[in-house]
Design a protein around this motif. Sequence first.
Motif, PDB file in Angstrom:
ATOM      1  N   ALA A 183       0.866  -1.181   0.000  1.00  5.32           N
ATOM      2  CA  ALA A 183       0.000   0.000   0.000  1.00  5.32           C
ATOM      3  C   ALA A 183       0.903   1.232   0.000  1.00  5.32           C
ATOM      4  N   VAL A 184       0.543   2.240  -0.788  1.00  7.39           N
ATOM      5  CA  VAL A 184       1.346   3.453  -0.894  1.00  7.39           C
ATOM      6  C   VAL A 184       0.446   4.673  -0.721  1.00  7.39           C
ATOM      7  N   ASP A 185       0.786   5.506   0.258  1.00  3.64           N
ATOM      8  CA  ASP A 185       0.087   6.776   0.509  1.00  3.64           C
ATOM      9  C   ASP A 185      -1.408   6.582   0.749  1.00  3.64           C
ATOM     10  N   THR A 186      -1.771   5.488   1.405  1.00  2.00           N
ATOM     11  CA  THR A 186      -3.177   5.222   1.698  1.00  2.00           C
ATOM     12  C   THR A 186      -3.716   6.230   2.696  1.00  2.00           C
ATOM     13  N   ALA A 187      -4.893   6.785   2.398  1.00  5.12           N
ATOM     14  CA  ALA A 187      -5.611   7.744   3.253  1.00  5.12           C
ATOM     15  C   ALA A 187      -4.865   9.067   3.416  1.00  5.12           C
ATOM     16  N   PRO A 189      -4.070  12.971   1.924  1.00 11.38           N
ATOM     17  CA  PRO A 189      -4.779  13.948   1.078  1.00 11.38           C
ATOM     18  C   PRO A 189      -4.305  13.934  -0.371  1.00 11.38           C
ATOM     19  N   SER A 190      -3.057  13.540  -0.593  1.00 15.79           N
ATOM     20  CA  SER A 190      -2.518  13.511  -1.960  1.00 15.79           C
ATOM     21  C   SER A 190      -3.128  12.411  -2.812  1.00 15.79           C
ATOM     22  N   GLY A 191      -3.795  11.449  -2.171  1.00 15.90           N
ATOM     23  CA  GLY A 191      -4.408  10.354  -2.908  1.00 15.90           C
ATOM     24  C   GLY A 191      -3.568   9.089  -2.848  1.00 15.90           C
ATOM     25  N   GLU A 192      -4.247   7.957  -2.879  1.00 14.52           N
ATOM     26  CA  GLU A 192      -3.559   6.669  -2.773  1.00 14.52           C
ATOM     27  C   GLU A 192      -3.001   6.237  -4.121  1.00 14.52           C
ATOM     28  N   GLU A 193      -1.881   5.546  -4.049  1.00 13.76           N
ATOM     29  CA  GLU A 193      -1.232   4.981  -5.223  1.00 13.76           C
ATOM     30  C   GLU A 193      -1.413   3.472  -5.161  1.00 13.76           C
ATOM     31  N   PHE A 194      -1.740   2.847  -6.281  1.00 19.36           N
ATOM     32  CA  PHE A 194      -1.982   1.400  -6.296  1.00 19.36           C
ATOM     33  C   PHE A 194      -0.913   0.691  -7.118  1.00 19.36           C
ATOM     34  N   PRO A 195       0.134   0.165  -6.458  1.00 18.02           N
ATOM     35  CA  PRO A 195       1.131  -0.628  -7.174  1.00 18.02           C
ATOM     36  C   PRO A 195       0.473  -1.840  -7.834  1.00 18.02           C
ATOM     37  N   TRP A 196       1.165  -2.391  -8.817  1.00 15.52           N
ATOM     38  CA  TRP A 196       0.612  -3.569  -9.505  1.00 15.52           C
ATOM     39  C   TRP A 196       1.700  -4.597  -9.764  1.00 15.52           C
ATOM     40  N   PHE A 197       1.289  -5.861  -9.754  1.00 14.83           N
ATOM     41  CA  PHE A 197       2.171  -6.955 -10.128  1.00 14.83           C
ATOM     42  C   PHE A 197       2.178  -7.040 -11.656  1.00 14.83           C
ATOM     43  N   ARG A 198       3.280  -6.647 -12.265  1.00 13.98           N
ATOM     44  CA  ARG A 198       3.344  -6.606 -13.728  1.00 13.98           C
ATOM     45  C   ARG A 198       3.856  -7.914 -14.330  1.00 13.98           C
ATOM     46  N   GLU A 199       4.582  -8.699 -13.558  1.00 15.70           N
ATOM     47  CA  GLU A 199       5.088  -9.987 -14.038  1.00 15.70           C
ATOM     48  C   GLU A 199       5.016 -11.015 -12.930  1.00 15.70           C
ATOM     49  N   GLY A 251      10.168   9.445   0.841  1.00 12.44           N
ATOM     50  CA  GLY A 251       9.062  10.045   1.565  1.00 12.44           C
ATOM     51  C   GLY A 251       7.709   9.425   1.330  1.00 12.44           C
ATOM     52  N   ALA A 252       7.629   8.404   0.483  1.00 16.52           N
ATOM     53  CA  ALA A 252       6.343   7.734   0.291  1.00 16.52           C
ATOM     54  C   ALA A 252       5.958   6.985   1.560  1.00 16.52           C
ATOM     55  N   LYS A 253       4.680   6.964   1.870  1.00 16.15           N
ATOM     56  CA  LYS A 253       4.178   6.197   3.013  1.00 16.15           C
ATOM     57  C   LYS A 253       3.945   4.764   2.543  1.00 16.15           C
ATOM     58  N   ILE A 372     -12.256  -1.455   4.879  1.00 13.35           N
ATOM     59  CA  ILE A 372     -11.330  -1.649   5.996  1.00 13.35           C
ATOM     60  C   ILE A 372      -9.942  -1.975   5.441  1.00 13.35           C
ATOM     61  N   VAL A 373      -8.933  -1.263   5.926  1.00 16.06           N
ATOM     62  CA  VAL A 373      -7.550  -1.508   5.494  1.00 16.06           C
ATOM     63  C   VAL A 373      -6.656  -1.544   6.738  1.00 16.06           C
ATOM     64  N   ALA A 374      -5.733  -2.484   6.773  1.00 24.71           N
ATOM     65  CA  ALA A 374      -4.762  -2.558   7.861  1.00 24.71           C
ATOM     66  C   ALA A 374      -3.410  -2.937   7.277  1.00 24.71           C
ATOM     67  N   PHE A 375      -2.335  -2.335   7.791  1.00 19.98           N
ATOM     68  CA  PHE A 375      -0.985  -2.661   7.330  1.00 19.98           C
ATOM     69  C   PHE A 375       0.034  -2.166   8.339  1.00 19.98           C
ATOM     70  N   TRP A 376       1.286  -2.549   8.131  1.00 18.37           N
ATOM     71  CA  TRP A 376       2.412  -2.120   8.958  1.00 18.37           C
ATOM     72  C   TRP A 376       3.127  -0.975   8.252  1.00 18.37           C
ATOM     73  N   VAL A 377       3.383   0.108   8.992  1.00 19.85           N
ATOM     74  CA  VAL A 377       4.114   1.253   8.462  1.00 19.85           C
ATOM     75  C   VAL A 377       5.462   1.331   9.171  1.00 19.85           C
TER      76      VAL A 377
END
Length: 520
Positions: A183-187, A189-199, A251-253, A372-377
């Motif tokens: 998860a990147v920048d979840t919640a 104000p700048s908006g969440e980024e959604f990484p993807w598995f490309r291979e 600086g990405a979350k 609902i989202v949960a993760f380790w930061v």
Amino acid sequence: MVPEKFAKSVLFLALSLLWAVWPPSARADEPFTFDVVIERARSLAAGPFEDRSRSIPEFLLDINYDQWRDIRFRPEKALWKEEGLPFQLQFFHPGLFYDRGVTVHVVDDGHAAPLPFDPEAFDYGSNTFKDRIPSDLGFAGFRIHYPINRDDYHDEVAVFLGASYFRAVAKGHAYGLSARGLAVDTALPSGEEFPWFREFWIIKPAPEEAFIKVFALLDSPSATGAYRFLIVPGEETRMDVSTVLFQRRQGAKLGVAPLTSMFFYGEEGNGRHGDFRPEVHDSDGLQIRFSTGEWLWRPLKNPGRLDISALQAVNPRGFGLLQRDVAFDHYQDLEAHYERRPSLWVEPRGDWGHGHVELIEIPTELEMHDNIVAFWVPRDVPPVGEPLALDYVLRWTRPRSDEPPGGRAVATRLAEGRLQGAKKIVIDFEGGELADLGVDAGLASVVTVGDGARLLEKQIQKNVVTGGWRLVFQVVPEEQGKLKGVFATGRPPVELRAFLKKGENLPDVLTETWSYSLNF
């Protein structure tokens, strides 16, 4: 005429440049190892992000959900079906939400080869666009089949589909919550980024193997990553996960081992007006095991506004979104069968250092939304170009009463208090030593109320019906004072904690710590 020495220099330079830009996964003569994926991730992070969204033909992105669902993989075309292996693979067709083609490699005898896309492997149903499908379209994702419930049938046990999402089930389960690669920048104000598995790289299993290995390359504007999954289906489906992450920008979350679930409503609100079902949720709480030995249980809620909780932990020993309530009569849903949804437990390998478990609860009016989202930061992230390596185990399982912690909070209910604006909280604790303790056992409760409210009263009593104990307390909001007007959406939530103990000594703690974020 070009001098021979100069020609050789030019050729050497050209080959060096080709080696630098040619991805390691493309070198067919190189034996495949996890290092190949790690170096690919490192190489990607050193360059600009290539946005491949909407790389699928427009007509496939414009179809509706029913049209996409009508495109079905032909089971007889399943990978390894004719070889009698314990695992089989089926694939998903791009279109609708799935706007990127994913490359899938099969690794056999140590060497990887891309699996070609074949339109003939799909039944397009009533759709009329089969002749317009490109031969190099790629897949949207894949699912893994294994005889988990019956020896003579290959059930679907795991699926990798969309961004970096994946799901799995254990024996007797139905699909519920999801996991993600990152998860990147979840919640924010700048908006969440959604990484993807490309291979993906999938190791062809041997006939006697009860596990399958999957490798994945993750990409996004802010980070890349190499992933290794060892998947073992069974009574508890286990995934051993190794990750090596690289930041593209500082600086990405970063949210590690993210879990995504749905909580529409539960027992705390005594049902929902207009719905016959008492409860509707894929998970009912967040559990954390701290390195100090403390266990924490935080019931989930569907809040009136976005609610973000950061629960500090040094070297956590585990966290997860659980579905503790597995009684059918608590849901009464013959289609969704929420009582069969798995719990998902994250168990770190080694010390993860300082950081926090973050819980994000998003208001929703529809049960179809994962809110609902949960993760380790992690607090400390290496600089750009340096790897962040973390290993963990994912356990897709059902809660067991014979595992720690002993006494557990099995139900949380809210009601109006006796004073205007007050809230009554009713918590039922069961398990561990609680059933063996009589009414005269000298049980005590510890209730902590954070800023913004005060404890009005509390009481604890034996539940002679269940053998557990019920804690009831009331809290009343404090005057907002200087905070009034600062929060445009109302007063901030109040943090509550409670646990039961025997006597006055803290070593005699009998239950996990119940934790809640209360909105007045």
